[in-house]
Design a protein around this motif. Structure first.
Motif, PDB file in Angstrom:
ATOM      1  N   ARG A  38       1.031  -0.974  -0.336  1.00 56.34           N
ATOM      2  CA  ARG A  38       0.019  -0.037   0.503  1.00 56.34           C
ATOM      3  C   ARG A  38       0.861   1.426  -0.447  1.00 56.34           C
ATOM      4  N   ALA A  70       2.282   1.452  -3.609  1.00 60.22           N
ATOM      5  CA  ALA A  70       1.119   2.456  -4.658  1.00 60.22           C
ATOM      6  C   ALA A  70       1.446   3.598  -4.129  1.00 60.22           C
ATOM      7  N   VAL A  71       0.780   4.193  -2.746  1.00 59.70           N
ATOM      8  CA  VAL A  71       0.542   5.785  -2.907  1.00 59.70           C
ATOM      9  C   VAL A  71       2.214   5.954  -2.967  1.00 59.70           C
ATOM     10  N   SER A  72       3.421   5.886  -3.652  1.00 64.83           N
ATOM     11  CA  SER A  72       4.494   6.306  -3.399  1.00 64.83           C
ATOM     12  C   SER A  72       4.187   6.778  -5.417  1.00 64.83           C
ATOM     13  N   GLU A  73       3.809   5.377  -5.512  1.00 67.89           N
ATOM     14  CA  GLU A  73       3.282   5.692  -7.639  1.00 67.89           C
ATOM     15  C   GLU A  73       2.195   6.689  -7.632  1.00 67.89           C
ATOM     16  N   GLN A  74       1.220   6.625  -7.007  1.00 69.21           N
ATOM     17  CA  GLN A  74       0.017   7.830  -7.699  1.00 69.21           C
ATOM     18  C   GLN A  74       0.791   9.705  -6.924  1.00 69.21           C
ATOM     19  N   LEU A  75       1.890   8.923  -6.328  1.00 68.12           N
ATOM     20  CA  LEU A  75       2.518  10.628  -5.966  1.00 68.12           C
ATOM     21  C   LEU A  75       3.390  11.138  -7.357  1.00 68.12           C
ATOM     22  N   LYS A 117       7.974  13.046  -0.440  1.00 67.40           N
ATOM     23  CA  LYS A 117       6.675  11.576  -1.278  1.00 67.40           C
ATOM     24  C   LYS A 117       6.848  10.561  -0.423  1.00 67.40           C
ATOM     25  N   SER A 136       3.547   9.017   1.778  1.00 63.54           N
ATOM     26  CA  SER A 136       3.745   7.511   1.097  1.00 63.54           C
ATOM     27  C   SER A 136       3.690   6.750   2.057  1.00 63.54           C
ATOM     28  N   SER A 162      -1.727  15.689  -6.509  1.00 65.22           N
ATOM     29  CA  SER A 162      -2.661  13.746  -5.969  1.00 65.22           C
ATOM     30  C   SER A 162      -2.732  14.354  -4.384  1.00 65.22           C
ATOM     31  N   GLN A 204      -5.421  15.045  -3.525  1.00 63.17           N
ATOM     32  CA  GLN A 204      -6.686  14.204  -3.503  1.00 63.17           C
ATOM     33  C   GLN A 204      -6.303  13.144  -2.713  1.00 63.17           C
ATOM     34  N   LEU A 205      -5.945  12.620  -2.813  1.00 69.24           N
ATOM     35  CA  LEU A 205      -5.048  11.109  -1.367  1.00 69.24           C
ATOM     36  C   LEU A 205      -6.421  11.644   0.253  1.00 69.24           C
TER      37      LEU A 205
END
Length: 192
Positions: free
Chosen positions: A106, A109-114, A136, A140, A166, A169-170
């Motif tokens: 998880r 995954a958050v790091s990729e969204q950022l 970032k 994450s 991003s 949004q999170l």
């Protein structure tokens, strides 16, 4: 969930906090907005049990100084200044996930969204990352776990515009489930 009653903090002769009263419930979003030196980080450090202060600070009825370990299990925290950790990125994520019994995937995954591919840099030491990469990664770790409270101290300071978008949004996706306290000296940034 969080209660500040007549909280005061003084450093030598300088009173930084003076009789703060504030209640924060699950789902509340509180922005601490003010200029540098206004006491935002000091209030956060009192909440996290780092500082001793006058008055009462409680999180779910617990004293942050006396039950610090228990409280921090339920807090996602992004500090204003990145810690000088020499741990590799992958090791740091696995450690952080283990402390709060979360899935490291998880956090990746958050790091990729950022916009950060933490998997690609997993062997790099945290202290060798750029300021934006560190920020970032810390975000994450905080957002990639289950928690009751998010405490974010100037979290968007080193983020590029796309990552900043991003990030907010999170945060919006989690607003109903957690209490949030975010400090900033930019009202326009946290107003939305």
């Amino acid at each position: 969930m969080i209660r500040f009653q007549q909280v005061s903090k003084q450093f030598q002769r300088s009173k930084v906090l003076d009789g703060i009263d504030l209640d924060i419930n699950r789902g509340d979003r509180v922005a601490l907005v003010g200029s540098n030196g206004a006491g935002k980080t000091t209030l956060i450090r009192c909440l996290l049990g780092e500082y001793q202060c006058r008055g009462l600070v409680s999180v779910n009825g617990n004293n942050p100084r006396q039950q610090r370990t228990e409280i921090l299990k339920h807090v996602g925290f992004v500090p204003q200044i990145s810690p000088p950790l020499k741990m590799q990125v992958g090791q740091l994520i696995r450690f952080a996930a283990g402390v709060c019994d979360s899935d490291p995937a998880r956090m990746f995954a958050v790091s990729e969204q950022l916009g950060l591919d933490a998997g690609r840099i997993r062997r790099q030491p945290f202290n060798k990352l750029s300021g934006g990469q560190k920020q970032k990664l810390l975000i994450s770790i905080a957002l990639g776990r289950d928690c009751d409270l998010l405490v974010l101290d100037e979290p968007a300071a080193n983020l590029d515009p796309e990552a900043r978008h991003s990030f907010f949004q999170l945060l919006a996706a989690r607003q109903a489930h957690v209490a949030m306290m975010i400090s900033s000296h930019r009202l326009d940034e946290v107003a939305a």
